[in-house]
Design an enzyme around this catalytic site. Structure first.
Site, short mmCIF file in Angstrom:
data_model
loop_
_atom_site.label_atom_id
_atom_site.label_comp_id
_atom_site.label_asym_id
_atom_site.label_seq_id
_atom_site.Cartn_x
_atom_site.Cartn_y
_atom_site.Cartn_z
N GLY A 113 0.77 -1.23 0.00
CA GLY A 113 0.00 0.00 0.00
C GLY A 113 0.80 1.28 0.00
O GLY A 113 0.25 2.36 0.22
N GLU A 338 -10.75 0.35 29.74
CA GLU A 338 -10.29 1.37 28.80
C GLU A 338 -9.85 2.65 29.53
O GLU A 338 -8.90 3.31 29.11
CB GLU A 338 -11.38 1.70 27.78
CG GLU A 338 -11.82 0.52 26.93
CD GLU A 338 -10.68 -0.14 26.18
OE1 GLU A 338 -9.68 0.55 25.87
OE2 GLU A 338 -10.77 -1.35 25.90
N ASP A 412 -3.50 -7.20 25.07
CA ASP A 412 -2.60 -6.29 25.77
C ASP A 412 -1.35 -7.03 26.24
O ASP A 412 -0.23 -6.52 26.14
CB ASP A 412 -3.31 -5.66 26.98
CG ASP A 412 -4.50 -4.83 26.57
OD1 ASP A 412 -4.49 -4.28 25.44
OD2 ASP A 412 -5.45 -4.72 27.37
#
Length: 505
Positions: A113, A338, A412
């Protein structure tokens, strides 16, 4: 599916027809054998002529819609180096005065890309050359010798088209050349792939002569390490140009190019979008502008606004919003998770959080979008430790409020382990300068556990001091589903606890 497997379907249908003719209609088996033999001979002749280019080089496409280098943004160094090499084609008659051997080929290497195909098309426009395109897989066949004949047919067609169009040069562009030019196995020299590669090497050796037309080779790959050494040597691919992901200025240029045909609001700040898209390729930036236009179309807006571009960033990174629903307790746990990430990020790296969201996207139920650090290629030990603590902060927040972790921290932890491995390979741990291959599995795991346990304790201590921040922001996030950076920064500044620097209270 039918188009993809049409050959198999035809074979099955033909076999059923033959069985029907022999069993039901009682056709003479000898006549049937003669028919089958004729069909087999015809198919073999077709493959032979097809491979030699008598019917045309398979997979080759002419691309008349060329573009100029000015229409490509974000690759200034690559464009400059490519144009310098192409000047040998444009001013080939003056080369003998300096004793310069013309270049034979250029290899464009870089992530997907980044505009390798666009650069090749711009090269044909710059040199006013015939342009032929082929993919590496176009030369891979099960029939022995077909791939090599297709290579010969490709170069023969390039010469014929150049003469027919009364031009001096032809550019052949082979995309994903690692499929065609992979490293050869010393034990199987007779493989079809090796024969095809040998033919390509032979054609490239004879590319340049004093006679016209001249044929120039451009190839692209994102796996340069897979290519055969004979293909990379000077005299074949004389220059290897690295096409990297664009920097901020390059991203701004690419966004501006793709914004030319889109109705942007006067309030749109592309510079801000360029800041937030660190690590995006040119293709991703084009997709971002397209998705922003889709969002504006959905809302029946006359102009594309800044909010549409911001939503498009999340769409490109994480996918479209999903309709998955969670119960209130699970939603609360996700919000706390979060917020842990966001507060840790804003504590260790002030101003790094862009927003916190509870909107499910792709496979994620919530996410924190950070403002990435621009143009950072070298990281110190403290930088890597900060990244680890931010990754661990979600699990640490769950431990503080629930007393245990959940499966939501799996990715994570994978990210944290990758960073720890980078630290070990870079000699930034107590193990000193070592190679991962020289370490036992037990020694490496012990060091990983020691680092992660130490940093988890620091992260948990820091978040525990800011527990009131989580409690004050939690109802806002649950109600609005989006928490802005300004609200997060205000809550942290209003915290009555002490400051936390580098994870130490």
């Amino acid at each position: 599916m039918i188009k993809k497997n049409w050959k198999e379907l035809m074979v099955g249908a033909f076999g059923s027809l033959l069985l029907y003719l022999i069993v039901v209609v009682e056709v003479d088996p000898l006549a049937m054998i003669m028919v089958l033999t004729s069909i087999f001979i015809a198919s073999v002749l077709y493959n032979v002529f097809h491979g030699r280019g008598m019917i045309g080089a398979a997979g080759v496409a002419k691309m008349p819609e060329l573009l100029s280098f000015d229409e490509i943004g974000g690759q200034e160094i690559a464009k400059r180096e490519l144009m310098e090499a192409l000047d040998f084609l444009v001013h080939g008659d003056d080369l003998s005065r300096y004793g310069i051997r013309p270049l034979k080929g250029i290899l464009l290497a870089g992530p997907p890309g980044t505009g390798k195909t666009l650069l090749a098309k711009a090269a044909a426009h710059y040199t006013d050359s015939v342009f032929l395109y082929a993919a590496g897989s176009d030369f891979v066949e099960m029939y022995v010798g077909v791939g090599a004949r297709r290579v010969r047919g490709l170069f023969k067609e390039a010469r014929q088209l150049t003469i027919k169009q009364k031009k001096k040069n032809a550019i052949i562009f082979i995309d994903e050349i690692d499929v065609l030019g992979g490293k050869r196995d010393s034990t199987t020299h007779a493989k079809e792939a090796d024969q095809t590669l040998n033919q390509l090497l032979t054609e490239m050796d004879g590319l340049f002569s004093q006679d016209l037309p001249r044929i120039f080779m451009i190839a692209a790959t994102n796996r340069k390490d897979m290519l055969d050494d004979a293909l990379l040597r000077p005299g074949r691919f004389d220059r290897q140009i690295q096409i990297d992901l664009p920097d901020k200025q390059g991203r701004l240029q690419i966004l501006g190019i793709h914004a030319l045909n889109k109705p942007l609001s006067v309030d749109v700040i592309l510079d801000l979008i360029a800041d937030q898209t660190f690590g995006f390729s040119g293709a991703q930036l084009e997709s971002l502008m397209n998705e922003a236009a889709v969002y504006a179309f959905r809302e029946q807006k006359e102009l594309i606004e800044q909010c549409h571009l911001t939503q498009a960033i999340d769409k490109v990174l994480l996918g479209e919003t999903s309709d998955r629903r969670t119960n209130e307790e699970e939603r609360r746990r996700i919000a706390i998770h979060e917020l842990g990430h966001a507060i840790a990020a804003e504590t260790f790296r002030p101003g790094s959080v862009n927003q916190v969201s509870l909107s499910p996207r792709g496979m994620t139920m919530g996410y924190v979008r950070q403002n990435p650090k621009e143009n950072t290629n070298v990281y110190s030990k403290s930088d890597l430790e900060e990244q680890i603590k931010i990754s661990l902060a979600g699990a640490a927040a769950e431990e503080i409020f629930y007393g245990e972790r959940s499966t939501g921290s799996r990715q994570d932890f994978d990210h944290a382990l990758q960073i720890v491995e980078t630290m070990i390979r870079s000699g930034l741990t107590r193990l000193g300068i070592v190679k991962m291959e020289m370490l036992t599995h037990e020694a490496a795991m012990t060091e990983c556990q020691n680092i992660l346990n130490d940093l988890m304790e620091q992260t948990r201590s820091c978040l525990d001091e800011r527990r009131n921040c989580v409690e004050s922001l939690l109802p806002i996030l649950l109600q609005e589903e989006i928490l802005t950076s300004s609200a997060l920064q205000h809550a942290i500044s209003e915290s009555k606890k002490g400051t936390c620097t580098n994870g130490v209270a």
